[in-house]
Design an enzyme around this catalytic site. Structure first.
Site, short mmCIF file in Angstrom:
data_model
loop_
_atom_site.label_atom_id
_atom_site.label_comp_id
_atom_site.label_asym_id
_atom_site.label_seq_id
_atom_site.Cartn_x
_atom_site.Cartn_y
_atom_site.Cartn_z
N GLY A 79 0.15 6.05 15.38
CA GLY A 79 1.59 6.02 15.14
C GLY A 79 2.43 5.36 16.21
O GLY A 79 3.65 5.28 16.07
N GLU B 28 -5.81 7.41 17.46
CA GLU B 28 -6.14 6.48 16.37
C GLU B 28 -5.07 5.41 16.17
O GLU B 28 -4.38 5.39 15.15
CB GLU B 28 -6.27 7.25 15.06
CG GLU B 28 -7.25 8.39 15.10
CD GLU B 28 -7.24 9.19 13.82
OE1 GLU B 28 -8.33 9.44 13.29
OE2 GLU B 28 -6.15 9.57 13.33
N CYS C 20 9.29 -13.34 -8.39
CA CYS C 20 10.40 -13.14 -9.32
C CYS C 20 10.98 -11.74 -9.17
O CYS C 20 10.85 -10.89 -10.06
CB CYS C 20 9.92 -13.40 -10.74
SG CYS C 20 9.32 -15.09 -10.87
N TYR D 7 -0.58 -4.09 8.40
CA TYR D 7 -0.04 -3.72 7.09
C TYR D 7 0.61 -4.90 6.36
O TYR D 7 1.60 -4.73 5.66
CB TYR D 7 0.95 -2.54 7.23
CG TYR D 7 0.34 -1.36 7.95
CD1 TYR D 7 -0.66 -0.61 7.34
CD2 TYR D 7 0.73 -1.00 9.23
CE1 TYR D 7 -1.25 0.46 7.99
CE2 TYR D 7 0.15 0.07 9.89
CZ TYR D 7 -0.83 0.81 9.26
OH TYR D 7 -1.41 1.86 9.91
C1 LIG Z 1 -2.50 5.16 9.36
C2 LIG Z 1 -3.17 6.16 10.22
C3 LIG Z 1 -3.29 5.92 11.59
C4 LIG Z 1 -2.70 4.71 12.27
O1 LIG Z 1 -1.33 4.69 12.29
P1 LIG Z 1 -0.57 3.50 13.04
O2 LIG Z 1 0.86 3.82 12.85
O3 LIG Z 1 -0.97 2.24 12.39
O4 LIG Z 1 -0.98 3.56 14.48
C5 LIG Z 1 -3.97 6.85 12.34
N1 LIG Z 1 -4.51 7.96 11.76
C6 LIG Z 1 -4.40 8.22 10.46
C7 LIG Z 1 -5.02 9.43 9.89
C8 LIG Z 1 -3.73 7.33 9.64
O5 LIG Z 1 -3.63 7.58 8.34
#
Ligand SMILES: *Cc1c(COP(=O)(O)O)cnc(C)c1O
Length: 445
Positions: free
Chosen positions: A247, A289, A360, A389
């Site tokens: 995140g 993550e 469109c 993304y």
């Molecule tokens: C999407 C996601 C992430 C990564 O989020 P980012 O905002 O791209 O860093 C990490 N863990 C889980 C479980 C996710 O679904």
């Protein structure tokens, strides 16, 4: 306006990425084109490892849904990160790329029986169980296959991350995970401990995406450490692993001020240390993550300008040869981007225009109101920070083929995903006998 990664403006006044002139990239590979800066991806991976792994022994897991294909899996593997997948398709790609299964984490709020079976067959490192339905299903499947699944439980800590509501996931009203504040999370831990084919390894949370406020991460880590204390008290076990999700926010437009990765690590690790001391807990193994922040700024999309429509006193629309089909984020989340005219990147801005796509839909806008040099048909527009993304959210609306992806590094460019052809678009179409016509037609490609 900020240049990212290895970008520079060369002697011809052209934007260059990875030592490759973007005007040449457009000529050689066509547009729209996703350009990924390999050195920048690797640099960020190393920065993450330095901040989280070297100092704190944490595991850094790349959330592959941000940008995933065979080549990306190889880069991540070479950089020593682990990998998150959220579907059978992502898992299949990772396995085909020879990514070590033991370093794969499998997420998702509605994993299908066939996907879970696949994950067990490949022996993925961890399955992150999201809900009671999945817990029972996974226990049954593991039992049938004679294996024990190593699981984390996804919890919803009840933390409101300050970000767009569609990418907020830590609040109580979320489709993801077992809720902490109402006691559901503790119930889930206790159930998991009674199931013979599941091995409870730890807990997970992910509070949202594009989060700038480090106190949100700090707060979530503290809530999760409180849960670890409660688990010790109520279930009598020391939780081994704490996965704090991704995140981390990145720069898209002027005014965005992301923290440094070192500050992010500080926010997370200080919370863990504080709680360990406060409750005399064992230090769990920490995992994070990141997805967007690994690849976001490393990606640039090149487009060619076609029609230009000026409505005097109102707006000038500059239309490019892609749009919402290769970048749905502006339409989905009002996401904002910066761009340059790649073939005249050093020229000063003289007008305000809006960049629109060729789909469109009136909502097919890439950028509202951007200051650029006088834009002409045939110019190459480079939209920045499209690494995360974009390719993974792209679609075939209007039967547009998805663009190619090139990986640039040190003056080389390699296609890592081919452009979709018209034949590719027809690959899964089937014509029932009763609808067929006799005569052959001559096709123009
Ligand atoms: C999407 C996601 C992430 C990564 O989020 P980012 O905002 O791209 O860093 C990490 N863990 C889980 C479980 C996710 O679904």
């Amino acid at each position: 306006m900020k240049l990212h990664g290895t970008m520079r403006i060369n002697e011809l006044g052209h934007l260059e990425i990875g030592g490759y002139d973007t005007v040449e990239l457009a000529r050689n590979f066509g547009t729209p084109l996703y350009v990924m800066d390999e050195a920048e991806i690797r640099r960020v991976c190393r920065e993450y490892r330095a901040a989280f792994t070297d100092g704190f022994g944490a595991e850094v897991i790349y959330a592959s849904k941000a940008f995933m294909n065979l080549a990306m899996c190889r880069v991540i593997e070479e950089e020593g990160l682990s990998l998150d997948v959220v579907s059978g398709g992502e898992l299949y790609t990772a396995i085909k790329a020879r990514f070590p299964a033991s370093r794969i984490y499998f997420h998702g709020n509605n994993k299908q029986p066939q996907e879970l079976r696949m994950a067990l067959e490949y022996r993925v490192g961890r399955i992150v169980v999201d809900n009671f339905h999945e817990m029972t299903l996974l226990n049954d499947l593991a039992g049938q296959m004679g294996v024990r699944a190593q699981v984390l439980l996804r919890l919803t800590p009840g933390v409101e991350a300050h970000t767009h509501e569609y990418i907020r996931t830590g609040q109580i009203d979320s489709k993801f995970g077992f809720t902490v504040p109402n006691g559901q999370a503790m119930e889930a831990v206790k159930s998991c401990l009674t199931l013979p084919h599941l091995e409870f390894k730890g807990i997970h949370c992910h509070i949202g995406s594009q989060v700038f406020d480090m106190s949100s991460f700090n707060h979530a880590a503290k809530v999760m450490m409180e849960v670890i204390k409660d688990i010790r008290e109520q279930a009598g076990i020391a939780v081994e692993e704490l996965n704090l999700g991704g995140g981390f926010g990145i720069y898209y437009v002027e005014g965005d001020q992301p923290a440094t990765i070192a500050e992010y690590a500080q926010a997370v690790t200080s919370a863990v240390k504080e709680m360990v001391a406060k409750h005399q807990l064992n230090i769990p193994k920490i995992m994070i993550e990141p997805g967007r922040s690994i690849v976001g700024e490393a990606g640039t999309t090149l487009y060619t300008v076609g029609s230009i429509k000026e409505i005097p006193g109102i707006r000038k629309y500059v239309a490019v040869d892609g749009g919402m089909a290769d970048n749905p984020r502006p339409a989905l989340y009002q996401a904002r981007y910066e761009a340059v005219v790649a073939n005249r990147a050093a020229e000063p801005a003289v007008e305000t225009v809006s960049i629109t796509g060729k789909c469109c839909e009136s909502g097919d806008m890439l950028i509202w109101d951007i200051n650029l040099p006088q834009v002409k048909s045939g110019d190459i527009i480079a939209v920045f920070c499209t690494g995360a993304y974009n390719y993974t959210m792209s679609m075939n609306y209007n039967r547009l083929g998805r663009p190619a992806v090139v990986l640039v590094n040190d003056g080389r460019a390699d296609v890592i995903v081919e452009r979709e052809s018209y034949e590719d678009l027809l690959r899964n179409d089937r014509l029932p006998e009763r609808l067929r016509v006799g005569q052959k037609i001559k096709l123009v490609q």
